[in-house]
Design a protein around this motif. Structure first.
Motif, short mmCIF file in Angstrom:
data_model
loop_
_atom_site.label_atom_id
_atom_site.label_comp_id
_atom_site.label_asym_id
_atom_site.label_seq_id
_atom_site.Cartn_x
_atom_site.Cartn_y
_atom_site.Cartn_z
N ILE A 1 0.83 -1.20 0.00
CA ILE A 1 0.00 0.00 0.00
C ILE A 1 0.86 1.25 0.00
N THR A 2 1.87 1.29 0.86
CA THR A 2 2.70 2.49 0.98
C THR A 2 3.47 2.75 -0.30
N VAL A 3 4.14 1.74 -0.81
CA VAL A 3 4.95 1.92 -2.02
C VAL A 3 4.07 2.20 -3.23
N TYR B 1 9.71 5.12 12.41
CA TYR B 1 8.37 5.63 12.74
C TYR B 1 7.32 4.52 12.63
N MET B 2 7.39 3.73 11.56
CA MET B 2 6.42 2.66 11.38
C MET B 2 6.54 1.59 12.47
N ALA B 3 7.78 1.29 12.85
CA ALA B 3 7.98 0.30 13.91
C ALA B 3 7.43 0.81 15.24
N LEU B 4 7.60 2.10 15.51
CA LEU B 4 7.09 2.68 16.75
C LEU B 4 5.57 2.69 16.78
N ILE B 5 4.96 2.89 15.62
CA ILE B 5 3.49 2.80 15.53
C ILE B 5 3.04 1.42 15.97
N ALA B 6 3.69 0.39 15.45
CA ALA B 6 3.33 -0.99 15.80
C ALA B 6 3.52 -1.24 17.29
N LEU B 7 4.63 -0.76 17.84
CA LEU B 7 4.90 -0.99 19.26
C LEU B 7 3.89 -0.27 20.15
N PHE B 8 3.54 0.95 19.79
CA PHE B 8 2.51 1.69 20.54
C PHE B 8 1.20 0.91 20.54
N CYS B 9 0.83 0.38 19.38
CA CYS B 9 -0.44 -0.35 19.26
C CYS B 9 -0.41 -1.65 20.05
N MET B 10 0.76 -2.28 20.15
CA MET B 10 0.87 -3.48 20.98
C MET B 10 0.60 -3.15 22.44
N GLY B 11 1.17 -2.05 22.91
CA GLY B 11 0.94 -1.64 24.28
C GLY B 11 -0.52 -1.32 24.54
N ALA B 12 -1.14 -0.58 23.61
CA ALA B 12 -2.55 -0.24 23.76
C ALA B 12 -3.44 -1.48 23.71
N ALA B 13 -3.14 -2.40 22.80
CA ALA B 13 -3.94 -3.62 22.68
C ALA B 13 -3.82 -4.49 23.92
N THR B 14 -2.66 -4.48 24.56
CA THR B 14 -2.49 -5.25 25.80
C THR B 14 -3.37 -4.68 26.90
N PHE C 1 7.06 9.78 1.31
CA PHE C 1 6.34 9.22 2.45
C PHE C 1 4.93 9.80 2.58
N SER C 2 4.45 10.39 1.50
CA SER C 2 3.10 10.97 1.52
C SER C 2 2.02 9.91 1.65
N SER C 3 2.37 8.66 1.38
CA SER C 3 1.40 7.56 1.47
C SER C 3 1.54 6.78 2.77
N MET C 4 2.39 7.25 3.68
CA MET C 4 2.61 6.52 4.94
C MET C 4 1.33 6.33 5.74
N GLN C 5 0.41 7.28 5.66
CA GLN C 5 -0.82 7.13 6.43
C GLN C 5 -1.63 5.92 5.99
N PHE C 6 -1.53 5.58 4.71
CA PHE C 6 -2.27 4.39 4.22
C PHE C 6 -1.61 3.12 4.76
N GLY C 7 -0.27 3.05 4.64
CA GLY C 7 0.43 1.90 5.18
C GLY C 7 0.33 1.81 6.68
N GLN C 8 0.18 2.98 7.30
CA GLN C 8 0.05 3.04 8.76
C GLN C 8 -1.18 2.28 9.23
N LEU C 9 -2.22 2.29 8.43
CA LEU C 9 -3.44 1.55 8.78
C LEU C 9 -3.13 0.07 8.98
N ALA C 10 -2.39 -0.49 8.02
CA ALA C 10 -2.04 -1.91 8.11
C ALA C 10 -1.10 -2.16 9.28
N MET C 11 -0.19 -1.23 9.56
CA MET C 11 0.73 -1.41 10.67
C MET C 11 0.00 -1.35 12.01
#
Length: 252
Positions: free
Chosen positions: A30-32, A151-164, A58-68
């Protein structure tokens, strides 16, 4: 229990679940894909503010961010929805080791995919821009490209904490997607609320991807790229600590 077997176990869980694998693949595709589309149709003459060819990558990062976001949530919440969390905690009774092992493996995967995505988006976009593009050796360009993957990795890590903390796929996704894609943009988009919105994790962290601070009319922030990433790290640390505290205090 030693930490290495926990890492091995979590790696096995993630790579054998098709949904997490496909979600990471979607982050890249999606991002690429959208980055290439934006670059191919980009008209510099119609843009407000300074032109930043790196940021355009990186203008499409928000789309890939959804999947992350979905990936980060699923890594944790799938075990709760299937009831496997009880088996996992019986195998790894040390809950800190269990959660940190899961987060370590998933964040490493998210970082690898994030970096692959950011570099692919950058090189493809710059090729499509032609003479308007920049090279990876340009001033602060490598920082922005690597920063986009982090940035993308930190998004995933934040979501792991929130999901826990939330322990539910539906609740986590229902809260996190609007938080990152709607609330953050709305608060940052209005002058009256910008002073709050610019300190939210996605708005602060995304500064690391800018080479030109005011690119495309981006409002000025009271911090630079590294300051923004530091703010995002504080948010991520709070989410991870919150998830760990909830896991240790609540029954599975």
């Amino acid at each position: 229990m030693a930490f290495t077997p926990v890492l091995t176990s979590e790696w096995t869980k993630i790579r054998t679940v098709a949904s997490t694998t496909w979600t990471l693949a979607l982050v890249f595709l999606i991002t690429v894909g959208f980055a290439a589309l934006f670059a191919a149709t980009f008209d510099a003459a119609g843009q407000e503010g300074a032109f930043d060819p790196t940021a355009l990558s990186f203008s499409s990062m928000q789309f890939g961010q959804l999947a992350m976001i979905v990936f980060g949530v699923m890594v944790v919440s799938t075990e709760y929805s299937t009831g496997m969390i009880r088996t996992s905690l019986a195998a790894v009774p040390h809950r800190t080791h269990f959660l940190l092992g899961k987060m370590t493996v998933a964040t490493a995967l998210a970082l690898a995919v994030g970096l692959l995505t950011s570099f692919a988006s950058f090189f493809l976009t710059q090729a499509l821009l032609g003479d308007s593009g920049v090279g990876i050796g340009g001033e602060n360009v490598l920082r922005a490209v690597v920063g986009a993957g982090v940035y993308m990795a930190l998004i995933a890590l934040f979501c792991m904490g929130a999901a826990t903390m939330l322990r539910s796929s539906v609740a986590s996704i229902s809260l996190l997607i609007p938080f990152f894609l709607i609330v953050s943009n709305l608060l940052a988009g209005f002058e009256a609320t910008r002073s709050v919105g610019q300190y939210l994790p996605s708005n602060a962290g995304s500064r690391i991807m800018l080479v030109v601070p005011d690119a495309f009319g981006t409002p000025e922030a009271p911090y630079g790229p590294w300051g923004g990433l530091g703010i995002m790290l504080l948010w991520v640390a709070a989410a991870v600590i919150g998830g760990l505290l909830v896991l240790k205090k609540r029954d599975a």
